[in-house]
Design a protein around this motif. Structure first.
Motif, short mmCIF file in Angstrom:
data_model
loop_
_atom_site.label_atom_id
_atom_site.label_comp_id
_atom_site.label_asym_id
_atom_site.label_seq_id
_atom_site.Cartn_x
_atom_site.Cartn_y
_atom_site.Cartn_z
N ASN A 234 3.87 15.25 -26.97
CA ASN A 234 5.19 15.51 -26.38
C ASN A 234 6.25 15.70 -27.47
O ASN A 234 6.01 15.39 -28.65
CB ASN A 234 5.60 14.40 -25.43
CG ASN A 234 5.74 13.07 -26.15
OD1 ASN A 234 6.76 12.79 -26.75
ND2 ASN A 234 4.68 12.25 -26.12
N ALA A 235 7.40 16.20 -27.07
CA ALA A 235 8.45 16.59 -28.02
C ALA A 235 9.02 15.43 -28.80
O ALA A 235 9.53 15.62 -29.92
CB ALA A 235 9.58 17.31 -27.26
N THR A 236 8.93 14.21 -28.25
CA THR A 236 9.52 13.06 -28.97
C THR A 236 8.75 12.73 -30.25
O THR A 236 9.25 11.97 -31.08
CB THR A 236 9.55 11.82 -28.06
OG1 THR A 236 8.21 11.47 -27.69
CG2 THR A 236 10.38 12.10 -26.81
N ARG A 251 9.70 22.38 -28.24
CA ARG A 251 9.10 22.60 -26.92
C ARG A 251 7.58 22.48 -27.09
O ARG A 251 6.98 23.26 -27.84
CB ARG A 251 9.47 23.97 -26.38
CG ARG A 251 8.93 24.26 -24.98
CD ARG A 251 9.36 25.63 -24.52
NE ARG A 251 10.81 25.71 -24.37
CZ ARG A 251 11.47 26.86 -24.24
NH1 ARG A 251 10.81 28.02 -24.25
NH2 ARG A 251 12.77 26.85 -24.10
N THR A 253 3.59 22.02 -25.64
CA THR A 253 2.56 22.15 -24.62
C THR A 253 1.41 21.24 -25.01
O THR A 253 0.87 21.35 -26.12
CB THR A 253 2.07 23.61 -24.52
OG1 THR A 253 3.16 24.47 -24.20
CG2 THR A 253 0.99 23.73 -23.45
N ASP A 254 1.05 20.36 -24.09
CA ASP A 254 0.04 19.35 -24.40
C ASP A 254 -1.34 19.98 -24.64
O ASP A 254 -1.68 21.01 -24.04
CB ASP A 254 -0.05 18.35 -23.26
CG ASP A 254 -0.70 17.04 -23.67
OD1 ASP A 254 -1.03 16.89 -24.86
OD2 ASP A 254 -0.88 16.17 -22.79
#
Length: 297
Positions: A234-236, A251, A253-254
């Motif tokens: 994720n972005a974090t 941004r 994408t998993d």
């Protein structure tokens, strides 16, 4: 004998102040004498080239006349030496102050403004050498340099140097970084499968370097049984470390790992699985009413 008090005449040699010019400079002669006296036979001269004070040298024997008559024996000539003062040559050098948004190229301002001047042949190649490329460098001094010849003596100059500052401001427009976790599809074989890593699929500003992205945590998924496992990417987990950019968005994408059922089609020799009971049953990984007996081959 009769004592007669002699008249005292003050003779003052000339003085002058000049600016250093690299050449020999002189002052000579005397100021006019008042009360009608004329003094001859004396000379006064001072010569100098470099900065400093030079006393006049008095030579000769004074002869004094008044109204055309020689009165030398009736007077006392008090000679006051003069002085040649050579002052420092004043030069002021100023380099520019400038700033620009980060663009990946150095900011330089080599031109130097000069007030006054150096003597010809003593100084050359006057320039400002400051250079700054990144915000993190802060305000860089636009240092002034020049070359000197053997004729140059710093004592002959009063040089005032005013150096400017060069700096870079950050890019404030948004930079979008798109990141995609790696994916993999494997067929069930009884072993644990893994997928790991991610890739940058798009960076909206070509100046933004991948090296400025910091990743924290893991980007990995593993699975043995049929189904799908996600990395949880994720972005974090991503952050910007470059001071050249202040508005960076990630941004993400998993990534995932998918394990599919293993075919036991008798015609597929590569499956490594056979069905023994009941006959002609196709194993599909789902619950069946007529459960086949499945063996590894």
């Amino acid at each position: 004998a009769t004592w007669i008090e002699k008249t005292v005449i003050t003779l003052v040699a000339n003085s002058n102040t000049v600016t250093y010019n690299g050449e020999a400079q002189s002052i000579e002669g005397f100021k006019d004498v008042t009360d009608g006296y004329t003094i001859t036979g004396l000379s006064a001269k001072a010569t100098g080239t470099d900065f400093g004070e030079y006393k006049t040298e008095i030579k000769g024997t004074a002869k004094v006349t008044k109204d055309g008559k020689d009165v030398t024996e009736k007077v006392v000539v008090n000679v006051v030496p003069g002085q040649l003062t050579i002052s420092k040559r004043e030069v002021k050098l100023t380099s520019e102050t400038a700033s620009k948004p980060y663009d990946g190229t150095p900011l330089t301002r080599p031109d130097v403004k000069m007030t006054g001047s150096f003597v010809n042949g003593e100084v050359s190649d006057v320039k400002a050498t400051g250079s700054v490329t990144n915000v993190s460098e802060g305000k860089v001094t636009n240092t002034i340099t020049f070359k000197t010849s053997d004729k140059f003596n710093p004592d002959n100059y009063s040089i005032v140097v005013k150096e400017g500052k060069l700096s870079i401001t950050p890019v404030t427009d948004n930079v979008l970084v798109e990141i995609k976790g790696k994916t993999k599809t494997e067929t069930y074989n009884g072993n644990t499968h893994e997928v790991e890593g991610y890739e940058y699929t798009k960076i909206s500003n070509t100046l933004y370097p991948e090296e400025a992205i910091h990743f924290e945590g893991t980007a990995k998924a593993s699975r043995k049984e049929e189904g799908t496992s996600y990395m949880g990417l994720n972005a974090t987990q991503f952050s910007n470390t470059s001071a050249n950019f202040t508005n960076v968005t990630f941004r993400v994408t998993d990534g995932w790992l998918k394990v599919t059922p293993k075919s036991i089609d008798p015609e597929d020799e590569k499956t490594g699985i056979k069905v023994t009971k009941p006959e002609d049953t196709m194993y599909n990984g789902e619950e069946q009413k007529n459960k086949p007996t499945v063996e590894d081959t």
